[in-house]
Motif scaffolding. Structure first.
Motif, PDB file in Angstrom:
ATOM      1  N   SER A 224       0.826  -1.190   0.059  1.00 25.47           N
ATOM      2  CA  SER A 224      -0.061  -0.018  -0.029  1.00 25.47           C
ATOM      3  C   SER A 224       0.840   1.206  -0.003  1.00 25.47           C
ATOM      4  CB  SER A 224      -1.054   0.026   1.058  1.00 25.47           C
ATOM      5  OG  SER A 224      -0.321  -0.292   2.347  1.00 25.47           O
ATOM      6  N   GLU A 225       2.107   1.114   0.695  1.00 16.50           N
ATOM      7  CA  GLU A 225       2.866   2.435   0.525  1.00 16.50           C
ATOM      8  C   GLU A 225       3.359   2.783  -0.808  1.00 16.50           C
ATOM      9  OE1 GLU A 225       6.473   2.154   2.929  1.00 16.50           O
ATOM     10  OE2 GLU A 225       5.456   2.084   4.596  1.00 16.50           O
ATOM     11  N   LEU A 226       3.232   1.858  -1.638  1.00 14.26           N
ATOM     12  CA  LEU A 226       3.658   2.291  -3.124  1.00 14.26           C
ATOM     13  C   LEU A 226       2.462   2.735  -4.013  1.00 14.26           C
ATOM     14  CD1 LEU A 226       6.100  -0.725  -4.032  1.00 14.26           C
ATOM     15  CD2 LEU A 226       6.522   1.750  -3.427  1.00 14.26           C
ATOM     16  N   LEU A 227       1.156   2.536  -3.412  1.00 17.69           N
ATOM     17  CA  LEU A 227       0.155   3.158  -4.177  1.00 17.69           C
ATOM     18  C   LEU A 227      -0.027   4.622  -4.434  1.00 17.69           C
ATOM     19  CD1 LEU A 227      -2.469   0.390  -2.943  1.00 17.69           C
ATOM     20  CD2 LEU A 227      -0.635   0.301  -4.551  1.00 17.69           C
ATOM     21  N   GLY A 228      -0.359   5.251  -5.477  1.00 19.79           N
ATOM     22  CA  GLY A 228      -0.268   6.644  -5.836  1.00 19.79           C
ATOM     23  C   GLY A 228       1.070   6.916  -6.242  1.00 19.79           C
ATOM     24  N   SER A 229       2.167   6.244  -6.388  1.00 21.09           N
ATOM     25  CA  SER A 229       3.486   6.467  -6.986  1.00 21.09           C
ATOM     26  C   SER A 229       3.430   6.353  -8.488  1.00 21.09           C
ATOM     27  CB  SER A 229       4.433   5.735  -6.392  1.00 21.09           C
ATOM     28  OG  SER A 229       4.279   4.501  -6.543  1.00 21.09           O
ATOM     29  N   ARG A 230       4.406   6.835  -9.219  1.00 17.44           N
ATOM     30  CA  ARG A 230       4.093   6.968 -10.533  1.00 17.44           C
ATOM     31  C   ARG A 230       5.318   6.535 -11.314  1.00 17.44           C
ATOM     32  NH1 ARG A 230      -0.256  10.424 -11.092  1.00 17.44           N
ATOM     33  NH2 ARG A 230      -0.343  10.485 -13.266  1.00 17.44           N
ATOM     34  N   PHE A 231       5.158   6.103 -12.330  1.00 20.81           N
ATOM     35  CA  PHE A 231       6.316   5.890 -13.303  1.00 20.81           C
ATOM     36  C   PHE A 231       5.851   6.597 -14.797  1.00 20.81           C
ATOM     37  CE2 PHE A 231       8.283   3.123 -16.923  1.00 20.81           C
ATOM     38  CZ  PHE A 231       9.628   3.453 -16.377  1.00 20.81           C
ATOM     39  N   GLY A 232       6.593   7.512 -15.365  1.00 22.33           N
ATOM     40  CA  GLY A 232       5.980   8.614 -16.409  1.00 22.33           C
ATOM     41  C   GLY A 232       4.876   8.918 -16.065  1.00 22.33           C
ATOM     42  N   ASP A 233       3.758   8.678 -16.894  1.00 18.16           N
ATOM     43  CA  ASP A 233       2.261   9.341 -16.969  1.00 18.16           C
ATOM     44  C   ASP A 233       1.644   8.116 -16.109  1.00 18.16           C
ATOM     45  OD1 ASP A 233       2.132   7.455 -18.765  1.00 18.16           O
ATOM     46  OD2 ASP A 233       0.926   8.902 -20.313  1.00 18.16           O
ATOM     47  N   LYS A 234       2.078   7.016 -15.827  1.00 16.38           N
ATOM     48  CA  LYS A 234       1.329   6.136 -15.053  1.00 16.38           C
ATOM     49  C   LYS A 234       1.381   5.858 -13.594  1.00 16.38           C
ATOM     50  CE  LYS A 234       0.800   2.523 -18.933  1.00 16.38           C
ATOM     51  NZ  LYS A 234       1.848   2.484 -19.645  1.00 16.38           N
ATOM     52  N   GLU A 235       0.150   5.768 -13.066  1.00 14.96           N
ATOM     53  CA  GLU A 235       0.062   5.813 -11.510  1.00 14.96           C
ATOM     54  C   GLU A 235      -0.262   4.287 -11.065  1.00 14.96           C
ATOM     55  OE1 GLU A 235      -2.742   8.367  -9.850  1.00 14.96           O
ATOM     56  OE2 GLU A 235      -2.920   7.523  -7.941  1.00 14.96           O
ATOM     57  N   ILE A 236       0.486   3.935 -10.145  1.00 12.14           N
ATOM     58  CA  ILE A 236       0.209   2.556  -9.480  1.00 12.14           C
ATOM     59  C   ILE A 236      -1.110   2.711  -8.480  1.00 12.14           C
ATOM     60  CG2 ILE A 236       0.896   0.647  -8.113  1.00 12.14           C
ATOM     61  CD1 ILE A 236       2.906   1.078 -10.707  1.00 12.14           C
ATOM     62  N   THR A 237      -2.150   2.063  -8.930  1.00 15.81           N
ATOM     63  CA  THR A 237      -3.223   2.234  -7.924  1.00 15.81           C
ATOM     64  C   THR A 237      -3.479   1.047  -7.193  1.00 15.81           C
ATOM     65  OG1 THR A 237      -4.721   1.594  -9.857  1.00 15.81           O
ATOM     66  CG2 THR A 237      -4.440   4.048  -9.676  1.00 15.81           C
ATOM     67  N   ASP A 238      -3.129  -0.067  -7.307  1.00 14.26           N
ATOM     68  CA  ASP A 238      -3.172  -1.098  -6.631  1.00 14.26           C
ATOM     69  C   ASP A 238      -2.217  -2.282  -6.854  1.00 14.26           C
ATOM     70  OD1 ASP A 238      -4.015  -2.266  -9.046  1.00 14.26           O
ATOM     71  OD2 ASP A 238      -6.277  -2.355  -8.622  1.00 14.26           O
ATOM     72  N   GLY A 239      -2.253  -3.438  -6.163  1.00 11.75           N
ATOM     73  CA  GLY A 239      -1.320  -4.461  -6.395  1.00 11.75           C
ATOM     74  C   GLY A 239      -1.351  -4.877  -7.868  1.00 11.75           C
ATOM     75  N   ASP A 240      -2.627  -5.141  -8.443  1.00 13.22           N
ATOM     76  CA  ASP A 240      -2.623  -5.637  -9.778  1.00 13.22           C
ATOM     77  C   ASP A 240      -1.531  -4.463 -10.736  1.00 13.22           C
ATOM     78  OD1 ASP A 240      -4.485  -7.158  -8.675  1.00 13.22           O
ATOM     79  OD2 ASP A 240      -5.325  -7.502 -10.533  1.00 13.22           O
ATOM     80  N   GLY A 241      -1.815  -3.335 -10.490  1.00 13.49           N
ATOM     81  CA  GLY A 241      -0.956  -2.120 -11.288  1.00 13.49           C
ATOM     82  C   GLY A 241       0.428  -2.304 -11.198  1.00 13.49           C
ATOM     83  N   LEU A 242       0.605  -2.575  -9.887  1.00 12.54           N
ATOM     84  CA  LEU A 242       2.157  -2.871  -9.341  1.00 12.54           C
ATOM     85  C   LEU A 242       2.771  -4.089 -10.228  1.00 12.54           C
ATOM     86  CD1 LEU A 242       4.631  -1.732  -7.722  1.00 12.54           C
ATOM     87  CD2 LEU A 242       3.993  -3.496  -6.031  1.00 12.54           C
ATOM     88  N   ALA A 243       1.654  -5.104 -10.284  1.00 10.62           N
ATOM     89  CA  ALA A 243       2.248  -6.386 -10.997  1.00 10.62           C
ATOM     90  C   ALA A 243       2.545  -6.094 -12.406  1.00 10.62           C
ATOM     91  CB  ALA A 243       1.108  -7.597 -10.872  1.00 10.62           C
TER      92      ALA A 243
END
Ligand SMILES: Cc1ncc(COP(=O)(O)O)c(C=O)c1O
Length: 399
Positions: free
Chosen positions: A330-349
């Motif tokens: 959860s600490e990584l949620l809201g972080s960004r890579f370029g224009d993409k935001e990580i919104t959940d664990g699936d996004g991080l995957a």
């Protein structure tokens, strides 16, 4: 749009298989992907089991068998339930199916109806809820807090039971959390369930992958549960036999017979050669598991250490079984890579597959979107390399 059956239309493809498929596609395109997504041991099926299959084939055991498995296989399962779980079942109380998955789907379809609720402690394996909704029943997700190591609390369970509750699915060691119930915790849960008449289903597929002794069986601790209890198990994980497709259920005769009628109409007997191999697996020497377990134990220690070193990955409890860890990201949620935001664990995957070429599974379908599941059914070398890559990729995220 094509009109489908309402229940089928609501089913999503299994998230774990989908993640695997994506990684496989990338590998086929020549990309060096390390998979931490697999739900199967990376070991080969032991030689003695393969030999038994070869013999069965040569002997012409290539015909239909009784729908729920041969008498010899049912006897082997009976022996296993006594030897490993200290549980007594007769052959008429046992059905063999094409994997534990089919045994579960058929028993769940046989037992539950529209209007029934089935309790699923979450995080939980992705297929339980799909099986319940295919039966027309409703899943009632009951959260197991991270602070307890993802174990169901008896009081929470008591509060979740309603007049519509007809079943509960327990899974220890757990996919996806690796959590294992000890005897005291299971006894406390059994106490809540014992006089309710609710079907208690125990999915034991990871029972032998436990780092601190054997996982106790709830029906052994509280034998009165057996009259409305179903044991589910499989040869897939214990004997590295995922592709052979042999699993089974054991429980009261009428319930098993009903699942057998369903199986007789929708698929028939499990593969005859695989049944012969399963008999050898269950009744032959059981010592191949030891080196497998030792390998998983070492990997568990490595993975826990490496996961805890990644900024933003939290793993408060050390999982005691199966081959998964389920860190909180959860600490990584809201972080960004370029224009993409990580919104959940699936996004991080997805981010890790794209940027680190490491495949793991997001927690959404397990009922825990702030998590990712990491499988350590792969070599130490792959694990070390995968975690180096994950560390480098996570460092690129802008928080
Ligand atoms: C908890 C759980 N139950 C059942 C299964 C299915 O096992 P089988 O290969 O015997 O169908 C799996 C496989 O991943 C699992 O994780």
């Amino acid at each position: 749009m094509l009109k489908l059956n309402r229940r089928i239309a609501a089913i999503k493809p299994s998230a774990t298989l989908a993640a695997d498929a994506r990684a496989t596609e990338m590998k086929l395109a020549g990309i060096d992907v390390i998979s931490l997504g697999a739900g199967e041991p990376d070991f080969d099926t032991p030689e003695r089991i393969k030999e038994a299959a070869g013999k069965a084939l040569a002997a012409g055991q290539t015909k239909y068998t009784p729908v729920g498995g041969t008498a010899a296989l049912k006897n082997a399962i009976k022996l296993k339930l006594k030897r490993d779980n200290n549980l007594d079942y007769e052959p008429g109380e046992i059905i063999a199916s094409a994997g534990c998955k089919q045994a579960e789907a058929n028993v769940i379809a046989a037992l539950f109806d529209e209007g029934d609720e089935v309790i699923i402690p979450t995080p939980a394996w992705v297929s339980f809820a799909a099986m319940v909704s295919l039966a027309g029943a409703e899943s009632k997700f009951v959260p197991c807090p991270e602070r307890t190591g993802f174990l169901l609390e008896p009081e929470t369970l008591r509060r979740a039971i309603t007049p519509r509750t007809r079943g509960i699915i327990l899974n220890s060691p757990s996919n996806p959390t690796g959590a294992v119930y000890g005897p005291e915790q299971l006894t406390a849960i059994a106490k809540v369930l014992v006089d309710t008449g609710i079907w208690v289903m125990s999915d034991d597929v990871y029972e032998h992958i436990v780092f601190d002794g054997l996982a106790p069986h709830i029906f052994h601790l509280e034998p009165r549960l057996k009259s409305h209890g179903i044991v589910f198990n499989s040869l897939s994980k214990t004997y590295a036999m995922t592709g052979w497709r042999i699993g089974f259920a054991a429980g009261p005769k009428e319930a098993i017979a009903a699942a057998g009628r369903l199986q007789s109409q929708n698929s028939g007997n499990p593969n005859s050669i695989a049944q012969a191999a399963a008999i050898e697996a269950l009744t032959g020497p059981q010592d191949e598991l030891k080196p497998m377990l030792e390998a998983f134990r070492k990997r568990n220690a490595l993975v826990v250490e490496r996961v805890r070193r990644i900024p933003g990955f939290k793993l408060p409890n050390i999982p005691q079984g199966a081959f998964y860890v389920f860190p909180n990201v959860s600490e990584l949620l809201g972080s960004r890579f370029g224009d993409k935001e990580i919104t959940d664990g699936d996004g991080l995957a997805v981010f890790l597959l794209d940027q680190a070429h490491v495949s793991l599974v997001g927690g959404n379908d397990f009922g825990a979107p702030d998590h990712v599941r990491i499988s350590y059914a792969t070599s130490m070398e792959n694990l070390n390399q995968a975690f180096d890559r994950i560390e480098r990729a996570v460092a690129k995220l802008k928080r």
